[in-house]
Design an enzyme around this catalytic site. Structure first.
Site, short mmCIF file in Angstrom:
data_model
loop_
_atom_site.label_atom_id
_atom_site.label_comp_id
_atom_site.label_asym_id
_atom_site.label_seq_id
_atom_site.Cartn_x
_atom_site.Cartn_y
_atom_site.Cartn_z
N ARG A 104 80.11 69.70 77.96
CA ARG A 104 79.03 69.26 77.28
C ARG A 104 79.38 69.13 75.76
NH1 ARG A 104 74.13 68.54 79.22
NH2 ARG A 104 72.88 69.02 77.43
N GLU A 120 79.00 60.38 79.94
CA GLU A 120 77.66 59.88 79.36
C GLU A 120 77.40 59.65 78.00
OE1 GLU A 120 74.94 63.11 80.68
OE2 GLU A 120 75.27 62.74 82.77
N GLU A 130 67.03 58.20 74.03
CA GLU A 130 67.63 59.71 73.92
C GLU A 130 66.71 60.37 72.84
OE1 GLU A 130 69.06 62.20 74.40
OE2 GLU A 130 70.05 61.75 76.32
N GLU A 183 76.24 58.78 74.57
CA GLU A 183 75.08 58.24 73.70
C GLU A 183 75.46 57.47 72.43
OE1 GLU A 183 73.04 62.35 74.88
OE2 GLU A 183 73.74 62.36 73.07
N GLU A 210 71.10 56.08 75.71
CA GLU A 210 72.21 56.43 76.65
C GLU A 210 72.09 55.49 77.94
OE1 GLU A 210 72.86 60.21 79.50
OE2 GLU A 210 72.50 60.80 77.49
N ARG A 254 71.44 73.84 80.18
CA ARG A 254 71.90 72.68 79.01
C ARG A 254 72.50 73.22 77.76
NH1 ARG A 254 70.79 67.43 81.38
NH2 ARG A 254 69.43 67.85 82.97
N GLU A 284 80.03 69.67 84.43
CA GLU A 284 79.96 69.02 83.34
C GLU A 284 80.15 69.58 81.84
OE1 GLU A 284 75.73 67.33 81.05
OE2 GLU A 284 75.56 68.78 82.67
N HIS A 334 78.43 63.82 77.36
CA HIS A 334 78.67 64.83 78.36
C HIS A 334 79.75 64.40 79.48
CE1 HIS A 334 74.22 66.15 77.18
NE2 HIS A 334 75.39 66.65 76.35
N ASP A 337 103.55 43.22 66.76
CA ASP A 337 104.37 44.00 65.86
C ASP A 337 103.59 45.71 65.75
OD1 ASP A 337 104.84 45.37 63.53
OD2 ASP A 337 103.81 44.00 62.08
#
Length: 475
Positions: free
Chosen positions: A365, A135, A217, A137, A225, A344, A363, A274, A56
């Site tokens: 982030r 990644e 973390e 967390e 993580e 970062r 990457e 990330h 359904d």
């Protein structure tokens, strides 16, 4: 490479040879939660992969009206794994959703959207494979309570690791509790979750997922993580859902609770996801070159596309009102839309751990783990491809620590949306790049915006917040 017929034969043989009693079919609803139903193995045969199983669709969030509710799932034979959390011997298969009348894939099925994104990539001639490495967390809590009624609203989460519990009578309180923003990453006994994470990793490996590392973390109160190896887009999304399922159920077996909610704790780090991504063709990486940070021209254009479309992308990669409690200027999350090697604090980072061309990747982030990975990964890919197709210049890199820059230096650096409503508005204004190859249909985009506004943004706006009583009750 195994054919579909070979894969089906292998699944049926595995079920027979291992005494499997139940087949659990998993598929994704529109907002991003796995759904499932189960059949006994006596109801499962070769025809199951052709005829599928009906259900359904009107009871699934964001899908069908009740007068057109019949739908089919057809299992993917390449997704078999043994579910260690079910008492009776059970295997799991991830499914695609079909319209029963036409046997065409349902346009709002998130997995089909991710499949169309991979198909568009191949048809473009730019590359034949896109890899994603998320990644994700998460927090591990020992107690979770919340309520929202007309006359009451509260939440409370607790963790044996919480710094806020240093004064609690625990008969005895041993005191090993990570300080706020200092939990990356002490050894046991301060890290009280080492054995639990190892068990999570063992269960993930047992399900066929390649795990690269696990660690505590930054946040106090149980933030963790576990890193998965990169895989092609659809498989990466499939595995992320397996990852969430396995991590949550491993924690529950120890009377603990896992959440991927981005910001469950005030004044400490939130949970991000990330996302590492790269393009390959004929087995060769395309992002390595002689440009900035060892990137190719293609990689820089890919970055340009993500930066240009980031506000719209975030409607899928950061799709909750809570997501924007994490994306706040001046704190740990990257809100400035810039790119940099190693830095970062930029929203796009180029990791510099290795000089190997195969390791060269981008990457992103900003994303968090609350969303639908099929939609989020597809949106990132389509934005990057738009950058390549239109040769979008990402501008100059930003190698300074953004958090230490003066406001005057940052005035020309664009920022992420400040709320889910702003991200949805950006998506409404900027979605043509998503519709190439019919990857995201106008119906999908419109339904996503309306669903999020009606079910999340507007209900949140109507409710008093507990902190408002602190601010205003005596007015």
């Amino acid at each position: 490479m195994s054919t579909r017929a070979d894969l089906i034969s292998n699944v049926l043989k595995f079920v027979r040879d291992n005494g499997i009693q139940f087949i659990d079919f998993k598929f994704m609803d529109f907002p991003g939660l796995w759904q499932h139903f189960t059949v006994p193995s006596s109801e499962f045969d070769e025809g199951s992969f052709e005829n599928g199983f009906g259900f359904d669709g009107s009871s699934i969030r964001g899908w069908k009206k009740i007068n057109e509710s019949d739908m089919l799932i057809i299992p993917d034979p390449d997704t078999l794994w043994v579910d260690p959390f079910i008492k009776a011997p059970t295997v799991s298969l991830t499914c695609d959703v079909y319209e029963p009348a036409t046997k065409e894939k349902y346009s709002r099925c998130p997995r089909s959207i991710a499949q169309k994104a991979e198909a568009f990539l191949k048809s473009s001639g730019i590359a034949d494979t896109v890899f994603f490495g998320p990644e994700a967390e998460f927090f591990v809590f020992d107690d979770v309570r919340y309520a929202s009624e007309p006359n009451i609203s509260f939440y409370m989460v607790d963790s044996i690791e919480g710094q806020w519990n240093t004064g609690r009578d625990e008969m005895p309180n041993l005191g090993y509790k990570p300080r706020y923003k200092e939990a990356y990453f002490p050894v046991p006994p301060t890290d009280a979750l080492m054995d639990l994470r190892n068990e999570m990793v063992q269960n993930l490996i047992g399900a066929g997922i390649h795990v690269e590392a696990q660690h505590h973390e930054v946040a106090s109160g149980g933030q963790c993580e576990i890193d998965l190896r990169f895989t092609p887009l659809v498989k990466a999304a499939d595995q992320l859902l397996m990852f969430k399922y396995i991590v949550k159920n491993t924690a529950k077996a120890h009377n603990k609770s896992v959440t991927y909610m981005p910001k469950p704790i005030f004044a400490d780090n939130g949970s991000g996801m990330h996302v590492h991504t790269s393009l390959w063709k004929d087995g060769k990486p395309l992002f390595a070159g002689n440009g900035y940070a060892g990137l190719s021209e293609m990689a820089l254009y890919y970055i340009g596309g993500i930066l240009k479309h980031a506000p719209a992308i975030l409607a899928f990669t950061n799709p909750t009102t809570n997501s924007y409690k994490r994306l706040v200027p001046g704190f740990e999350a990257p809100v400035n839309l810039a790119y940099s090697q190693r830095n970062r604090s930029a929203s796009i980072r180029i990791p510099m751990y290795s000089n190997s061309p195969k390791a060269k990747r981008v990457e992103f982030r900003c994303p968090d783990p609350s969303g639908n990975p099929y939609l989020g990964f597809a949106a990132i890919l389509m934005a990057g491809l738009d950058g390549i197709i239109n040769r979008i210049d990402p501008g100059e890199p930003l190698d300074k620590d953004i958090y230490d820059m003066e406001p005057e230096e940052l005035k020309d650096v664009p920022s992420t949306p400040g709320s889910l409503q702003e991200a949805l508005s950006a998506l409404a204004d900027d979605h043509e790049f998503l519709t190439r190859g019919d990857v995201f249909t106008p119906d999908v985009i419109e339904t996503w915006i309306n669903y999020k506004m009606d079910r999340e943004v507007k209900p949140m706006a109507l409710r008093p917040h507990p902190y408002e009583f602190t601010l205003y009750y005596d007015c």
